[in-house]
Each structure stands twice: as C-alpha cells, then as structure tokens.
Design an enzyme around this catalytic site. Structure first.
Site, PDB file in Angstrom:
ATOM      1  CE1 TYR A 130      34.059  35.646  27.113  1.00  0.00           C
ATOM      2  CE2 TYR A 130      35.926  36.386  28.431  1.00  0.00           C
ATOM      3  CZ  TYR A 130      35.118  35.370  27.965  1.00  0.00           C
ATOM      4  OH  TYR A 130      35.362  34.086  28.361  1.00  0.00           O
TER       5      TYR A 130
ATOM      6  CE  LYS B  35      31.419  33.734  29.094  1.00  0.00           C
ATOM      7  NZ  LYS B  35      30.976  32.351  28.901  1.00  0.00           N
TER       8      LYS B  35
ATOM      9  CG  PHE C 176      42.741  32.366  35.879  1.00  0.00           C
ATOM     10  CD1 PHE C 176      41.621  32.057  36.655  1.00  0.00           C
ATOM     11  CD2 PHE C 176      43.420  33.527  36.162  1.00  0.00           C
ATOM     12  CE1 PHE C 176      41.203  32.887  37.692  1.00  0.00           C
ATOM     13  CE2 PHE C 176      43.021  34.363  37.208  1.00  0.00           C
ATOM     14  CZ  PHE C 176      41.916  34.041  37.963  1.00  0.00           C
TER      15      PHE C 176
END
Ligand code: UDP
Length: 330
Positions: free
Chosen positions: A138, A142, A166
């Site tokens: 993941y 990104k 966050f």
C-alpha cells in the site's frame, strides 16, 4: 474552480467535496462506487466510472481546472496479502489519470499519499525528507505515484502536491457524512462497533511495542481538518505550484489503548477488549512533523483533539444506525 475528485464518494473524498463546496469550489466526483457510497455524494455531480475508462476520464477532465486524486485501495493488511491488487489499482490507474491529465492539459493535482511511505521511521516526529522505506505494498504503491508525479512535473509541467495523511478519523460535525467501510479494518470505528455491540470486542494488535503502554502510537487527524488541507493545497498549486509533498498530521500521537479509553469515557460504557499478536506491516510509532503544512499551505488542525475526533465519530455512527445507513457486517 471546478475540481475532479477521484474517490469522492469515499470517506475522505466526501469530506473533501464538502470542504471544496464550503470554499466556493465545484467538486465533480469520479468514483466507481466499488468502495464509495452514492449517499456520500452531496456537493456536486457523480461520474460513476473507473479510472481505467479512459474515454470517460478524458471527457471528465475536459470540464475541470484541477484534480484531487483519492481513488485507490486503502487497507495495509490486505496489500501485504494481495500486492498485485494494490499495484494495479493504486499505481496503474493513477498512471491512466496522469496521462489523461497531460492529454487534456490539466496541470494541477493534489494526491492522497500516506505516512506509510516512510515505513519504520528512524526519527519521530517524521520530517518530509525522512527516508522513504515503505514496509507494505500500500505504502509503496503511493510512493511510486509521488515519484512519477515528480517526473511528470519536469517532463510535462505538472504541478503536484502529495499530502501524506497520518491516521484520518472522526466525522463531519453536521453528521451529513462519516466513515463507512465494508469491511472495516480501522481502529476507531472498530472500537465504536464494539462499544455499540455491533461486534463482540476489539482486538489490540500487539502489546509488546516500545511505547508507554505497549501498543502502537499513531497521529490521529480529524477528517474535516484533513479535508481542508486539500483546499489549501489547491491554492498552493495555483499560487506557487512547485511539486512537493507535505505531511498532514497533528504532531502528537495516541496509543491504541488511549483510543479505547476515550471511547469508553465518551460512549459512557466499557469496551470489551482482547489482546492479539502484532499485525504484519505495522510500524510502532508514526507521528508527523507538522510544520511544513503550516508554512507552505497556511494549514493547521482545528478539530483534532481526541475528544472531538471520538465524539464526532460516535455521533455519526449513532446517526447512521438511526437512519438505516449502517451496513456493517461483523
Ligand atoms: N489496530 C488494532 N486493532 C484493530 C485495528 C487496528 O489494534 O482491530 C491498531 C493497528 O495495529 C495500528 C492502529 O490500530 O497500530 C491503527 O490502525 P488502522 O488500521 O486504524 O490504521 P493504519 O495505521 O493501519 O493506517
């Protein structure tokens, strides 16, 4: 400004759409509704399509001046078990989007990145120039996109701002929208579900971390604050426009047990807890250095006390149950 919001029917995307509308912009939501909800699209039209539908994507881009790109899969644990799914959707589909932006001449993009790009940080709070060593697909998917956007900036004049989220949580204070994932894997909604009796208990993943109470520490940011950062990001791209990345957090953290205690206090009843092993792909502590967002975007959190996060989330889930929106299956 007309803005294409990919993933705008999702949890963060719907709050971004509301923040855009409140700031006088026009969100056009682009979402295939695989994970998103039609009821969450309330501030502009919905284009129900996939990022792989290049013709629809191009036509949608022709109507807008900028893109906020949130579409993608979001589950760290799942990405470890099914990495191909994450590279295909988060990486390949983002490439489709960036290419279509080049073809249609749309230059400005705010991208939903993540603290997961840092992996296990060597320094807390984490500055933006810390090493990027993602420990799950993941985070890596990104990070790839952040890098691709840097190259597209020098090759095609793209102006890109990656917001490294966050831990997003809480809900719209007017409870028009809120978190509703299925399956749900995130900590705060799962604690609330245990508190409301929708599941038997919450399991704490790991109690032997080197933190004050042995559980993981995260920087929890209210989704309404996070959404506002995207609106500030669009202004930054228009006025300055230098491609860069920016943390979006508060600069301080809470442990898993602290969140459970907050739900017990604000929900007025004990939460059944079990203790389990660590979850694969979890860093021990993730806390943002939050100064760049202030300096670059003029953005600061306003609603991210643990009390406000938990109370808005509790109100949202009560509202969703009362109005029949809740579709949680334990
Ligand atoms: N967590 C937990 N039990 C759960 C879900 C999450 O103890 O059922 C912990 C998880 O290990 C992490 C923190 O809660 O330390 C936040 O996890 P979440 O999945 O909400 O967000 P992430 O940090 O993965 O983006």
């Amino acid at each position: 400004m007309k803005v294409l919001v990919t993933g705008g029917a999702g949890y963060i995307g719907s709050h971004v759409s509301k923040a855009l509308a409140l700031a006088g912009h026009e969100p056009i939501v682009y979402d295939n509704l695989e994970m998103g909800h039609k009821w969450a699209v309330q501030w502009g039209p919905l284009v129900k399509a996939d990022l792989a539908d290049i013709a629809v994507l191009r036509k949608s881009l022709e109507q807008v001046e900028a893109v906020i790109h949130l579409a993608g899969y979001i589950f760290v644990g799942e990405s470890v078990k099914a990495p191909g799914k994450y590279y295909r959707n988060n990486f390949t589909n983002s490439l489709h989007l960036l290419d279509a932006m080049v073809e249609t001449g749309v230059k400005n993009i705010v991208f939903s990145s993540t603290a997961a790009v840092y992996g296990n940080p060597r320094e807390i709070p984490i500055p933006e120039d810390a090493p990027k060593e993602p420990i799950n697909p993941y985070g890596e998917s990104k990070r790839f996109i952040e890098q691709v956007m840097e190259w597209y900036s020098s090759a095609h004049g793209m102006r890109a701002l990656s917001l490294r989220y966050f831990n997003a949580c809480g809900a719209d204070p007017d409870h028009e929208i809120g978190e509703m994932h299925n399956p749900e894997t995130h900590l705060l909604p799962l604690i609330i579900y245990a508190s409301l009796g929708l599941r038997p208990s919450i399991q704490v993943f790991g109690t032997d971390y080197n933190t004050a109470d042995g559980t993981c520490l995260r920087d929890y940011i209210h989704v309404t604050d996070l959404a506002r950062a995207h609106v500030s990001g669009l202004a930054y791209l228009k006025n300055v426009g230098v491609t860069t990345a920016c943390n979006v957090g508060t600069g301080s953290g809470h442990t898993v047990r602290e969140l459970i205690r907050a739900v017990e206090t604000l929900g007025g009843k004990p939460v059944p807890v079990t203790e389990g092993p660590r979850r694969g792909g979890d860093a021990e502590t993730l806390v943002a250095r939050a100064t760049l967002a202030r300096d670059l975007l003029g953005w600061q959190p306003r609603h991210s006390s643990l009390d406000e996060i938990v109370s808005t989330a509790l109100r949202w889930h009560h509202h969703a149950i009362e109005t029949g929106l809740h579709d949680y299956r334990a």
